[in-house]
Design an enzyme around this catalytic site. Structure first.
Site, PDB file in Angstrom:
ATOM      1  N   ASP A 144      -2.371   8.238   0.223  1.00 52.35           N
ATOM      2  CA  ASP A 144      -1.252   7.397  -0.186  1.00 52.35           C
ATOM      3  C   ASP A 144      -1.694   6.078  -0.798  1.00 52.35           C
ATOM      4  O   ASP A 144      -2.270   5.224  -0.122  1.00 52.35           O
ATOM      5  CB  ASP A 144      -0.369   7.119   1.036  1.00 52.35           C
ATOM      6  CG  ASP A 144       1.009   6.609   0.664  1.00 52.35           C
ATOM      7  OD1 ASP A 144       1.229   6.292  -0.511  1.00 52.35           O
ATOM      8  OD2 ASP A 144       1.865   6.531   1.556  1.00 52.35           O
ATOM      9  N   ASP A 346       2.611   5.702  -8.298  1.00 55.51           N
ATOM     10  CA  ASP A 346       2.575   6.050  -6.882  1.00 55.51           C
ATOM     11  C   ASP A 346       2.114   7.488  -6.698  1.00 55.51           C
ATOM     12  O   ASP A 346       2.603   8.400  -7.371  1.00 55.51           O
ATOM     13  CB  ASP A 346       3.967   5.858  -6.270  1.00 55.51           C
ATOM     14  CG  ASP A 346       3.981   6.114  -4.773  1.00 55.51           C
ATOM     15  OD1 ASP A 346       3.082   5.607  -4.081  1.00 55.51           O
ATOM     16  OD2 ASP A 346       4.884   6.819  -4.298  1.00 55.51           O
TER      17      ASP A 346
END
Length: 468
Positions: A144, A346
Site C-alpha cells: 500500500d 494510489d
C-alpha cells in the site's frame, strides 16, 4: 423497490470476474493508429497462476490478493462484490484524508451504490510476501502506497482476525526488540498513523484506526525484515499488533510505502536511496513485482512527471494530470478541472476516479467510438458497459493520460476495462461527486507499467511493458 434493486445488484456482482488476459495476449493485439483490436477470448479469467517473464530477479513478487498466485487464494472465484465495495470505501477514506487540502467534499454519490458499514477502506488489491524475524517467518502483507506503518498480527493475541499464515510470535525470534517510549521514532509515530502513541511501562504502544472502525494496536518494535536472501533490513520498525479488529481477513498485515519516517521507504533509505518501483500484472492470475533501489529498474523507456506533495497529507504521492485523449483526440477539458481538484496515484484503489467534467468528456468520446457495439446495463458504480459475448474480436479507442512534464501514458487494454462477464464489460473509470473532489489514479490504469517512485528526485515514472 430499493431492496429489489440491491438484490439484483448483488446477484450481478456476485457472478462477476475481473478482467484477465491470457499470456498470449500481446501476440494477438493489433494496433491501428489510435485504435486497438483484441480477441474477446483474451478477456477470459485466469484460473492458473502465470509467472511474469519480466524482472524475474526482482525483490518481491506482487500478486492480486484474490488471484491464483496468492497465498490467500482459496480455489474459489473472486468475490467481486467485495472488490467493488471495498474500492468505494477506500476512495471515501482517501478523499476524507485529503479534503482539507484538495476538496470540500469527500463522498461519492450515495445514489450510486449502497455501501455496507462492514466494508473498510484499507484493503489493497495486491499483496507481497516478506520474511520477519530470526529465524524468518514468511508473512503475506497488503502492499500500500497510501499507508506508512508496516504492521502484522502478533502473539499473544488479545484479539486477532483469521489469517492464512501462522501469526507471528516475537518470543520465537532472537532479533525482536520493543521500542522505548522515549525513542524519537515513538514520538514521531503519530505522523504515520494519525493516532497518539501510548506507553506500557517504558515500551511504546502504537495504534492505527481506519474509517470503518477497524483498527490495529500493539507494541512498536524492531525486527529483521527479509525481502530476499541478500536484501535484509535490520532493526526495522513495525507494529506488532496484539489487538486487531474489524474487516481485515486473510493477509497478515500491511506493508507501508507512503512518505513518512516510519515507512519502509524511509527506513531503508541508506540501502535503496528512497527509490522503488512496482509493476501490476495484466491479469489477476499473473505476477508482478515490487523492487527497491534504482538499479532494479528494467524498463528501457521511462517518462517522468513531477511528484506533488499534498499540503495537509504529505503521506500520499501527488501527481498533476493535464489531459486525457480518446482515439488520439484530446478531450475538451478545461485545464482548471484537474488542477483545482488535485490528484494522487494510489496502489490500493482499483479504478481511476475523475472529476465529473472530465469523466463526462471521457465517457462521451468513448461511447461515440464504441457506437457499433451493444450496450449493457450498468454495474454500479461503473455506468458505461457493453455486451461482447457474441463477438470474436473488438476494436477499442486508445486512451491516453497526459501528465505534467509533457508525458503521455497510453493505457494497456487491461487498464481500460473491468470485465464482470463477456456480456458485461465496463469502462474502468468512475465519476466523483464533484469537480472539487480529489482525483485518484487507480491500479487498473497502472497495469503492465513499471511505475517508478524517485522520492529524492521528486518524480514518478512510467515504463511501458514493465510486466505482462
Amino acid at each position: 423497490m430499493a431492496s429489489s434493486f440491491l438484490s439484483k445488484l448483488m446477484r450481478i456482482l456476485l457472478c462477476a470476474f475481473v478482467l484477465s488476459v491470457h499470456s498470449s495476449f500481446e501476440k494477438k493485439v493489433l494496433v491501428h493508429g489510435a485504435q486497438i483490436t483484441v480477441p474477446v477470448s483474451s478477456l477470459s479469467p485466469s484460473v492458473n497462476c502465470t509467472a511474469s517473464t519480466n524482472n524475474v530477479n526482482s525483490t518481491l513478487k506482487l500478486v492480486h490478493k484474490y488471484g491464483p498466485c496468492s497465498q490467500l487464494f482459496d480455489g474459489g472465484p473472486i468475490n467481486h462484490t467485495q472488490v467493488l465495495l471495498e474500492d468505494i470505501a477506500r476512495v471515501k477514506w482517501i478523499q476524507s484524508k485529503i479534503s482539507n487540502s484538495i476538496s470540500g467534499t469527500s463522498d461519492l454519490k450515495e445514489s450510486k451504490v449502497s455501501l455496507p458499514a462492514s466494508y473498510g477502506p484499507y484493503r489493497s488489491s495486491y499483496v507481497v510476501t516478506i520474511g520477519l524475524g530470526t529465524p524468518k517467518k514468511d508473512l503475506t502483507l497488503s502492499f500500500d502506497t497510501g499507508s506508512a506503518l508496516t504492521w502484522t498480527q502478533c502473539e499473544p493475541c488479545i484479539s486477532c482476525y483469521n489469517q492464512t499464515e501462522p501469526i507471528f510470535n516475537p518470543s520465537q525470534s532472537s532479533s525482536y526488540a520493543n521500542i522505548s517510549c522515549s525513542a524519537l521514532s515513538c514520538i514521531q509515530l503519530p505522523s504515520g498513523t494519525d493516532q497518539l502513541t501510548g506507553c506500557s511501562g517504558s515500551t511504546c504502544v502504537y495504534g492505527a484506526a481506519y474509517g470503518d472502525a477497524s483498527f490495529t494496536a500493539g507494541f512498536f518494535a524492531t525486527e529483521t525484515l527479509t525481502l530476499t536472501p541478500t536484501d535484509v533490513i535490520t532493526n526495522f520498525e513495525f507494529g506488532c499488533g496484539e489487538n486487531n479488529q474489524g474487516t481485515f481477513e486473510g493477509f497478515a498485515g500491511l506493508l507501508g510505502l507512503a512518505r513518512d519516517p516510519v515507512s519502509i521507504i524511509e527506513q531503508s533509505a541508506t540501502q535503496y536511496g528512497r527509490y522503488f518501483s512496482y509493476c501490476i500484472p495484466r491479469s489477476t492470475g499473473g505476477t508482478g513485482y515490487l523492487t527497491f533501489g534504482k538499479g532494479t529498474v528494467t524498463s528501457a523507456s521511462l517518462n517522468f512527471t513531477p511528484m506533488v506533495t499534498i499540503a495537509q497529507n504529505p503521506l500520499f504521492y501527488g501527481i498533476n494530470i493535464t489531459g486525457i485523449s480518446v482515439g488520439g483526440n484530446p478531450l475538451s477539458i478545461p485545464s482548471t478541472v484537474f488542477s483545482n481538484a488535485g490528484a494522487i496515484i494510489d496502489s490500493g484503489t482499483t479504478f481511476t476516479y475523475l472529476p465529473p467534467t472530465a469523466y463526462t468528456a471521457l465517457q462521451s468520446a468513448f461511447k461515440e467510438a464504441m457506437a457499433n457495439y451493444t450496450s449493457a446495463p450498468p454495474a454500479l458504480p461503473l455506468d458505461t458497459c457493453y455486451d461482447f459475448s457474441l463477438l470474436s474480436d473488438i476494436t477499442v479507442p486508445a486512451i491516453t493520460f497526459s501528465f505534467d512534464g509533457s508525458i503521455n501514458v497510453d493505457l494497456d487494454v487491461s487498464g481500460m476495462f473491468y470485465v464482470l462477464d463477456p456480456s458485461l464489460v465496463c469502462l474502468a473509470f468512475v465519476a466523483n461527486n464533484a469537480d472539487s473532489d480529489g482525483v485518484i489514479y487507480g491500479n487498473t490504469q497502472q497495469r503492465t507499467f513499471e511505475v517508478i517512485y524517485d522520492v529524492p528526485g521528486g518524480q514518478i515514472g512510467f515504463g511501458a511493458q514493465g510486466c505482462s
